[in-house]
Design an enzyme around this catalytic site. Structure first.
Site, PDB file in Angstrom:
ATOM      1  N   ASN A 197       0.842  -1.186   0.000  1.00 23.45           N
ATOM      2  CA  ASN A 197       0.000   0.000   0.000  1.00 23.45           C
ATOM      3  C   ASN A 197       0.887   1.250   0.000  1.00 23.45           C
ATOM      4  O   ASN A 197       1.837   1.340   0.794  1.00 23.45           O
ATOM      5  CB  ASN A 197      -0.892  -0.028   1.252  1.00 23.45           C
ATOM      6  CG  ASN A 197      -2.068   0.909   1.100  1.00 23.45           C
ATOM      7  OD1 ASN A 197      -1.877   2.061   0.718  1.00 23.45           O
ATOM      8  ND2 ASN A 197      -3.260   0.416   1.363  1.00 23.45           N
ATOM      9  N   ASP A 198       0.584   2.172  -0.885  1.00 27.51           N
ATOM     10  CA  ASP A 198       1.405   3.385  -0.951  1.00 27.51           C
ATOM     11  C   ASP A 198       1.129   4.305   0.228  1.00 27.51           C
ATOM     12  O   ASP A 198       1.883   5.238   0.469  1.00 27.51           O
ATOM     13  CB  ASP A 198       1.124   4.126  -2.267  1.00 27.51           C
ATOM     14  CG  ASP A 198       1.530   3.265  -3.464  1.00 27.51           C
ATOM     15  OD1 ASP A 198       0.736   3.142  -4.418  1.00 27.51           O
ATOM     16  OD2 ASP A 198       2.626   2.654  -3.404  1.00 27.51           O
TER      17      ASP A 198
ATOM     18  N   HIS B  98     -10.551  -5.728  -5.897  1.00 28.50           N
ATOM     19  CA  HIS B  98      -9.344  -5.850  -5.085  1.00 28.50           C
ATOM     20  C   HIS B  98      -9.710  -6.020  -3.626  1.00 28.50           C
ATOM     21  O   HIS B  98     -10.863  -5.834  -3.235  1.00 28.50           O
ATOM     22  CB  HIS B  98      -8.483  -4.597  -5.228  1.00 28.50           C
ATOM     23  CG  HIS B  98      -9.044  -3.426  -4.516  1.00 28.50           C
ATOM     24  ND1 HIS B  98     -10.117  -2.669  -5.021  1.00 28.50           N
ATOM     25  CD2 HIS B  98      -8.736  -2.880  -3.330  1.00 28.50           C
ATOM     26  CE1 HIS B  98     -10.404  -1.712  -4.177  1.00 28.50           C
ATOM     27  NE2 HIS B  98      -9.612  -1.816  -3.130  1.00 28.50           N
TER      28      HIS B  98
ATOM     29  N   GLN C 167      -7.607  -5.820   0.567  1.00 29.97           N
ATOM     30  CA  GLN C 167      -6.415  -5.375   1.266  1.00 29.97           C
ATOM     31  C   GLN C 167      -5.980  -6.440   2.258  1.00 29.97           C
ATOM     32  O   GLN C 167      -6.785  -7.286   2.671  1.00 29.97           O
ATOM     33  CB  GLN C 167      -6.678  -4.062   2.004  1.00 29.97           C
ATOM     34  CG  GLN C 167      -6.985  -2.910   1.072  1.00 29.97           C
ATOM     35  CD  GLN C 167      -6.907  -1.595   1.796  1.00 29.97           C
ATOM     36  OE1 GLN C 167      -5.884  -1.253   2.392  1.00 29.97           O
ATOM     37  NE2 GLN C 167      -7.996  -0.847   1.754  1.00 29.97           N
TER      38      GLN C 167
ATOM     39  N   MET D  43     -25.771   1.852  11.390  1.00 28.76           N
ATOM     40  CA  MET D  43     -25.382   1.352  12.726  1.00 28.76           C
ATOM     41  C   MET D  43     -24.970   2.575  13.533  1.00 28.76           C
ATOM     42  O   MET D  43     -23.789   2.864  13.728  1.00 28.76           O
ATOM     43  CB  MET D  43     -24.202   0.382  12.608  1.00 28.76           C
ATOM     44  CG  MET D  43     -24.595  -0.960  12.050  1.00 28.76           C
ATOM     45  SD  MET D  43     -25.583  -1.942  13.232  1.00 28.76           S
ATOM     46  CE  MET D  43     -25.557  -3.516  12.362  1.00 28.76           C
TER      47      MET D  43
HETATM   48  O1  LIG Z   1      -1.901   4.450  -6.126  1.00 24.33           O
HETATM   49  C1  LIG Z   1      -2.507   3.943  -5.187  1.00 24.33           C
HETATM   50  C2  LIG Z   1      -3.974   4.083  -5.064  1.00 24.33           C
HETATM   51  C3  LIG Z   1      -4.637   3.433  -3.913  1.00 24.33           C
HETATM   52  N1  LIG Z   1      -3.796   2.721  -3.023  1.00 24.33           N
HETATM   53  C4  LIG Z   1      -4.411   2.063  -1.884  1.00 24.33           C
HETATM   54  O2  LIG Z   1      -5.466   1.230  -2.328  1.00 24.33           O
HETATM   55  C5  LIG Z   1      -6.346   1.040  -1.226  1.00 24.33           C
HETATM   56  C6  LIG Z   1      -7.777   0.940  -1.738  1.00 24.33           C
HETATM   57  O3  LIG Z   1      -8.604   1.147  -0.629  1.00 24.33           O
HETATM   58  P1  LIG Z   1     -10.045   0.452  -0.535  1.00 24.33           P
HETATM   59  O4  LIG Z   1      -9.777  -1.029  -0.528  1.00 24.33           O
HETATM   60  O5  LIG Z   1     -10.634   0.970   0.751  1.00 24.33           O
HETATM   61  O6  LIG Z   1     -10.776   0.914  -1.785  1.00 24.33           O
HETATM   62  C7  LIG Z   1      -6.153   2.231  -0.271  1.00 24.33           C
HETATM   63  O7  LIG Z   1      -5.752   1.727   0.996  1.00 24.33           O
HETATM   64  C8  LIG Z   1      -5.061   3.053  -0.919  1.00 24.33           C
HETATM   65  O8  LIG Z   1      -4.114   3.510   0.010  1.00 24.33           O
HETATM   66  C9  LIG Z   1      -2.419   2.630  -3.192  1.00 24.33           C
HETATM   67  O9  LIG Z   1      -1.733   1.993  -2.394  1.00 24.33           O
HETATM   68  N2  LIG Z   1      -1.827   3.227  -4.266  1.00 24.33           N
END
Ligand SMILES: O=C1CCN([C@@H]2O[C@H](COP(=O)(O)O)[C@@H](O)[C@H]2O)C(=O)N1
EC number: 2.7.7.12
Length: 351
Positions: free
Chosen positions: A75-76, A164, A166, A316
């Site tokens: 995750n960035d 996707h 996480q 909720m």
């Molecule tokens: O370029 C990107 C876009 C989104 N992300 C990461 O993707 C994740 C998508 O979040 P959601 O699963 O809540 O949609 C989010 O935690 C965001 O930080 C990246 O790591 N790099």
């Protein structure tokens, strides 16, 4: 006084996994709705610059490979980093800070931003399950807890329609699994059997809350469900304690039931049904070994917000935040509505 009828009369129900109660008020189902309606979840149009798409350039300037199946990247904007200074020991029991280390990853299910899980093939979903297991295996060696979770739909704060999930791994055991570990261990010590293994047996006997079943898995609305169409997916054989315990038949059976369950969900209100879902199994970490947690049964949770339509969600808030969760639609009614949904996705219906 009339005879108690669980489809008519209010009552509370116990969730043994969490040692909590919920309030069920079936008589309220006739209540007219004049509150807020969510905009029907626009089919989040996949933007061609989607940073999760195969070949896209992400916010940190890195380009995704032209991946053809799953793809995992750090995750960035991670909430947990692997190496940070630790807080000093607490000086007072009312002000306790503890160390938190970990890592956050984003896992794409499919290269195509317009794809959704129910429309993926069983083979493609099997690839997602294999990747989940690979991630939990790798991160579970080092971290006590590896949380696989999927936020789907803008109403669930999902920032990106690309299919996707996480994966957040942490050095600490978060609240939800910590309470579940204690409750299941207490039950195991008291009755000498796994709470959830016995629960599945009883649910299969009662048949009132079953949504789907195959040779390896059952999807059901738990007796104590809080969200209107909340479901759990539970294994029927071998009592797997963690995702890493699954055999090939269980993995394939899981791909099949996930496709059917998410198809039913989409068919319920003819929309991309939003939810948060995730997996709970025995904690991991360097000292964990296969079979070391017979009090645990691996299970998935689907926690969807929608209540009456694609644009009316359950809140909720208020009583649920300050007192306890409350529901009108009973778990049995929700299971029946899901059972009645077709297994053919409304987007695939032959005209
Ligand atoms: O370029 C990107 C876009 C989104 N992300 C990461 O993707 C994740 C998508 O979040 P959601 O699963 O809540 O949609 C989010 O935690 C965001 O930080 C990246 O790591 N790099």
């Amino acid at each position: 006084m009339d005879q108690f009828d669980p489809t008519e009369h209010q009552h509370v129900r116990y969730n043994p996994l969490k040692d909590e109660w919920i309030l069920v008020s079936p008589h309220r189902c006739k209540r007219p709705w004049s509150g807020q309606t969510e905009q029907p979840a626009e089919e989040q149009q996949p933007d061609l610059n989607n940073p999760l798409r195969a070949g896209a350039v992400r916010s940190n300037g890195q380009r995704n490979p032209n991946y053809t199946s799953t793809y995992v990247f750090p995750n960035d904007f991670p909430a947990l980093l692997p190496k940070v200074p630790e807080p000093p020991p607490p000086e007072h029991p009312l002000f306790q800070a503890g160390p938190a280390k970990g890592t956050c990853r984003v896992m794409c299910f499919h290269p195509d931003s317009s794809m959704t899980l129910p429309l993926m093939s069983v083979e493609e979903i099997l690839a997602v399950i294999e990747e989940w297991i690979s991630q939990v295996t790798e991160l579970g060696r080092r971290y006590t807890w590896v949380q696989v979770f999927e936020n789907k739909g803008a109403v669930m704060g999902c920032s990106n329609p690309h299919p996707h999930c996480q994966i957040w791994a942490s050095s600490f055991l978060p609240n939800e699994p910590r309470v579940k570990d204690r409750c299941q261990l207490d039950y195991f010590k008291k009755y000498g059997k796994s709470m959830m293994v016995e629960y599945v047996e009883k649910e299969l006997e009662q048949k009132e809350r079953i949504v789907l079943e195959n040779s390896e898995w059952v999807a059901l609305v738990p007796y104590w469900a809080a969200w209107p169409y909340e479901t759990m997916v539970l294994p029927l054989k071998n009592k797997p304690q963690r995702m890493t315990d699954l055999n090939p038949e269980q993995k394939r059976g899981l791909a099949e039931i996930m496709k059917q369950l998410t198809t039913k969900y989409d068919n319920l209100f003819q929309c991309n049904f939003p939810y948060s879902m995730g997996w709970h199994g025995a904690p991991t970490g360097p000292s964990s070994t296969p079979g070391d947690s017979p009090h645990w049964l691996l299970h998935a949770l689907y926690l969807p917000p929608l209540l009456r339509s694609a644009s009316v969600k359950k809140f909720m808030v208020g009583y649920e935040m300050l007192a306890q969760p409350q529901r009108d639609l009973t778990p049995e009614q929700a299971a029946a509505k899901l059972r009645d949904c077709s297994n053919v996705h409304y987007k695939n219906k032959k005209d």
